[in-house]
Design a protein around this motif. Structure first.
Motif, PDB file in Angstrom:
ATOM      1  N   PRO A  27       0.414  -1.214   0.212  1.00 56.01           N
ATOM      2  CA  PRO A  27      -0.098   0.167  -0.309  1.00 56.01           C
ATOM      3  C   PRO A  27       1.233   0.981  -0.155  1.00 56.01           C
ATOM      4  O   PRO A  27       0.881   2.249   0.718  1.00 56.01           O
ATOM      5  N   ASP A  28       1.261   1.305  -1.464  1.00 58.98           N
ATOM      6  CA  ASP A  28       2.944   2.239  -1.250  1.00 58.98           C
ATOM      7  C   ASP A  28       2.250   2.945  -2.151  1.00 58.98           C
ATOM      8  O   ASP A  28       2.291   3.047  -3.399  1.00 58.98           O
ATOM      9  N   THR A  29       1.993   4.420  -1.913  1.00 60.04           N
ATOM     10  CA  THR A  29       0.932   5.477  -3.084  1.00 60.04           C
ATOM     11  C   THR A  29       2.531   6.839  -2.797  1.00 60.04           C
ATOM     12  O   THR A  29       1.789   7.810  -3.868  1.00 60.04           O
ATOM     13  N   SER A  30       3.405   6.320  -2.854  1.00 63.63           N
ATOM     14  CA  SER A  30       4.418   7.746  -2.643  1.00 63.63           C
ATOM     15  C   SER A  30       5.169   8.275  -4.051  1.00 63.63           C
ATOM     16  O   SER A  30       5.005   6.863  -4.442  1.00 63.63           O
ATOM     17  N   PRO A  31       5.489   9.181  -4.194  1.00 65.51           N
ATOM     18  CA  PRO A  31       5.750   9.464  -5.578  1.00 65.51           C
ATOM     19  C   PRO A  31       6.720   8.492  -6.279  1.00 65.51           C
ATOM     20  O   PRO A  31       7.687   8.144  -5.121  1.00 65.51           O
ATOM     21  N   PRO A  66       7.346  -1.758   4.496  1.00 65.92           N
ATOM     22  CA  PRO A  66       8.031  -2.317   2.992  1.00 65.92           C
ATOM     23  C   PRO A  66       9.432  -3.242   3.020  1.00 65.92           C
ATOM     24  O   PRO A  66      10.125  -3.031   4.220  1.00 65.92           O
ATOM     25  N   PHE A 274      -0.515  -0.811 -11.111  1.00 67.07           N
ATOM     26  CA  PHE A 274      -0.348  -0.198  -9.503  1.00 67.07           C
ATOM     27  C   PHE A 274       1.077  -0.395  -8.997  1.00 67.07           C
ATOM     28  O   PHE A 274       1.521   1.402  -8.884  1.00 67.07           O
TER      29      PHE A 274
END
Lengths: 422, 239
Positions: A27-31, A66, A274
């Motif tokens: 669930p890593d949504t970092s840029p 992570p 994703f």
């Protein structure tokens, strides 16, 4: 007995490879970090390459730290757990050298010399260059240390033996870095390197023989994902997922944004976009597109209409469609551009294996949320609302209408694909 | 980058638990097409997220945005289990889940009248007592001490307990007790639920599901008193 053991093991190993797609990406949504073209920017390049290899998707437990591993990969033969890749000295890669890491990535061997399970797709990663492996390792060493011992796999005998793994490797694994084809343009070679290597597209998109191994993985001729209830379509067949006829920009858009006017990345492919391909540079995506568009194409096989539905079932299917689906997908399956995909003339609906169409109706889904498409539209799941038979009739309806001309499906097909969706 | 992305990056890097209380829920300014984008949800949760009082699907309309957001993250990341919902959320970002949570939270819809309970008065009385007073002998705090004296929750992360179907309530409490449902650590609801026996759960669920929704179901703006136990994702907001 020996043969049996071996083949069973191969199946286990392969099933494990395929099963991972049930796992969701971290669930890593970092840029994304910049591609790290700057010379000497080893760590940034490593991070980028880790995106290309989607390492964290497998090596992160649901809701976990992570890279700390512990994600379960269920196989019919037991469960394999991914390893802790963080810089922790006791439980992670903290004490590894770049050579240890190379042995793992290139040769599928752990630091202690243990042969690793090909659920870790080193059969693809072996094509990665030493320079890229060193960059990956440099980045992994920056992952904050998390003390989390690796969980022992719970594979049943004999799948848990090194002897069997050795036999499997002898038959099906040849370590070797990607060798560029001097007769092809640089862009094609770059695309081949990424698709065959870190991208590990063949882990899903290649067919398996009776022993569960791929004899020609690079043909990307399509594969059913055992236990996954998804079919990774052939990238070489115009009836399935070949992109030979697509404008190059659309291939790039699919991998970067997860949607194009004619296709949506769904299920396991949505997870690939994703967690991985959306982060790749336009140059690399274009290179992959060039390579994919140039894949040797298989001869089109006519989509035979195998069964015919009786009148009552046809009417019921049409009624279900009008009640449950037409609102979004349109009365004639025309969809609404940019919002709801058309079902008329859609290969996801018409391809011979009906698994993905059924699976989509059962589980619904959103296209992946990406920078190019941050607020995707979603398809509702119908597993709870409709019976197996209703789903069979409505899927038969969309496969058979508006010139789609694909064969009907049965309630047994639906039941087999249901899994935990109820 | 905005606060949210920084927060999500930090979470991703350090595996910190999401603390919804630290994120702000911006003033409405919603994208006008969000209702189309959540049509995948409303089939189950009812038109505009206002599920009926019977059945199992919980209402989501009008609940505190932080609570809804926490739940969406929990389903996505495996702390709550419901495959049909978690499957939908797999490839959605924190930012988008925030937007979806805000959307449902902002819906102001009337609640249906409560279901008339057919239970014995003693059962309902036991339930009401646990909700309002708890049971000091068992060190069980009153539900109202966290969920608000009107039981309509407290913004931004404490949910209301009214307007939920009996079966849903009972299943959630049993889920926490047996370790199927989790919230962010420290998981105070798990601590509460472990102190409830099967009879308590039934009584509480019957009483709660038979109450009319007060204050139009709107969550209170602030906690009246500090929480009796620390709750992950909530305690910070109480300060």
């Amino acid at each position: 007995m020996k043969r049996l053991t071996l083949s069973a093991l191969v199946v286990a190993a392969v099933a494990a490879t395929a099963v991972y797609v049930a796992l969701k990406p971290a669930p890593d949504t970092s840029p994304a970090s910049p591609p790290g073209d700057a010379p000497g920017d080893l760590v940034a390049r490593g991070e980028y390459l880790a995106r290309a290899g989607n390492c964290l998707a497998c090596h992160t437990a649901p809701g976990g730290a992570p890279g700390a591993g512990g994600r379960a990969m269920d196989t019919p033969f037991g469960t394999i757990y991914t390893s802790n890749l963080t810089s922790d000295a006791k439980t992670g890669l903290g004490q590894w050298s770049a050579d240890d890491f190379w042995n793992a990535l290139h040769d599928g061997r752990g630091r202690d010399g243990r042969l690793l399970y090909p659920a870790f797709p080193y059969t693809n990663y072996t094509r990665v260059t030493r320079a890229d492996a060193d960059a990956l390792f440099a980045w992994l060493q920056t992952l904050p240390a998390v003390e989390q011992p690796n969980r022992a796999h719970t594979l049943r005998f004999p799948y848990d033996t090194q002897a069997a793994l050795l036999a499997w490797r002898t038959l099906y694994f040849k370590p070797g870095v990607f060798q560029p084809d001097a007769g092809k343009p640089a862009e094609w070679n770059r695309g081949a390197y990424l698709v065959q290597g870190l991208g590990h597209c063949s882990a899903c998109h290649a067919p398996r023989n009776a022993l569960g191994a791929s004899t020609d993985p690079d043909a990307l001729a399509g594969g059913l994902m055992p236990g996954q209830n998804w079919y990774a379509p052939s990238l070489a067949s115009p009836h399935e997922a070949s992109v030979a006829d697509w404008p190059q920009a659309e291939v790039v858009a699919l991998l970067r944004d997860g949607v194009t006017p004619h296709a949506t990345a769904a299920g396991p492919m949505a997870e690939v976009v994703f967690g991985s391909t959306q982060y790749l540079s336009d140059a690399d995506l274009n290179a992959m597109a060039v390579y994919l568009k140039a894949l040797p194409q298989t001869r089109p096989v006519k989509n035979e209409v195998a069964g015919v539905q009786d009148e009552l079932r046809r009417e019921r299917g049409a009624q279900l469609y009008a009640d449950q689906c037409a609102d979004c997908h349109g009365e004639r399956g025309e969809g609404r551009p940019g919002v709801w995909p058309a079902l008329a003339g859609n290969r996801a609906v018409t391809m011979v294996p009906p698994a993905n169409a059924i699976r989509t109706v059962l589980g619904g889904g959103y296209a992946p949320a990406t920078r190019g498409n941050p607020r995707p539209y979603g398809m509702p799941p119908f597993a709870a609302a409709l019976s197996d038979d209703d789903i069979a009739m409505v899927v038969s309806h969309i496969r058979g209408s508006w010139g789609n001309g694909a064969s009907p499906v049965s309630s047994v097909d639906v039941q087999r694909l249901r899994g935990n969706l109820r | 980058m905005n606060r949210l992305s920084i927060a999500s990056t930090a979470r991703a890097l350090f595996g910190l638990l999401a603390l919804s209380a630290t994120t702000t829920f911006a003033a409405p300014g919603e994208h006008p097409d969000i209702d189309l984008r959540v049509k995948a949800c409303t089939g189950c949760h009812g038109a505009e997220g206002r599920a009926a009082a019977d059945g199992y699907y919980p209402r989501i309309a009008g609940k505190p945005a932080g609570y809804l957001y926490n739940q969406l993250v929990n389903f996505r990341d495996g702390r709550r289990q419901y495959p049909l919902m978690s499957g939908l959320l797999q490839t959605l970002t924190d930012d988008y889940l925030q937007e979806i949570a805000r959307h449902f939270s902002a819906l102001d819809l009337p609640y249906p009248p409560p279901v008339r309970s057919t239970q014995k008065a003693s059962v309902l009385a036991h339930g009401e007592r646990l909700v309002r007073e708890g049971d000091p002998a068992r060190d069980l705090p009153a539900c109202a001490s966290c969920h608000g004296s009107a039981l309509t929750g407290v913004a931004p992360a404490l949910p209301g307990l009214l307007g939920l179907p009996h079966d849903y309530l009972a299943a959630q409490l049993a889920g926490w007790k047996s370790g199927i449902r989790h919230a962010h650590a420290p998981d105070c609801m798990a601590e509460v639920a472990r102190k409830l026996n099967a009879e308590d759960i039934q009584s509480v669920a019957h009483w709660l599901s038979s109450q009319p929704v007060s204050q139009g179901g709107k969550p209170a703006a602030v906690l009246e008193k500090p929480l009796p136990i620390r709750c992950g994702g909530v305690t910070e907001a109480a300060r």
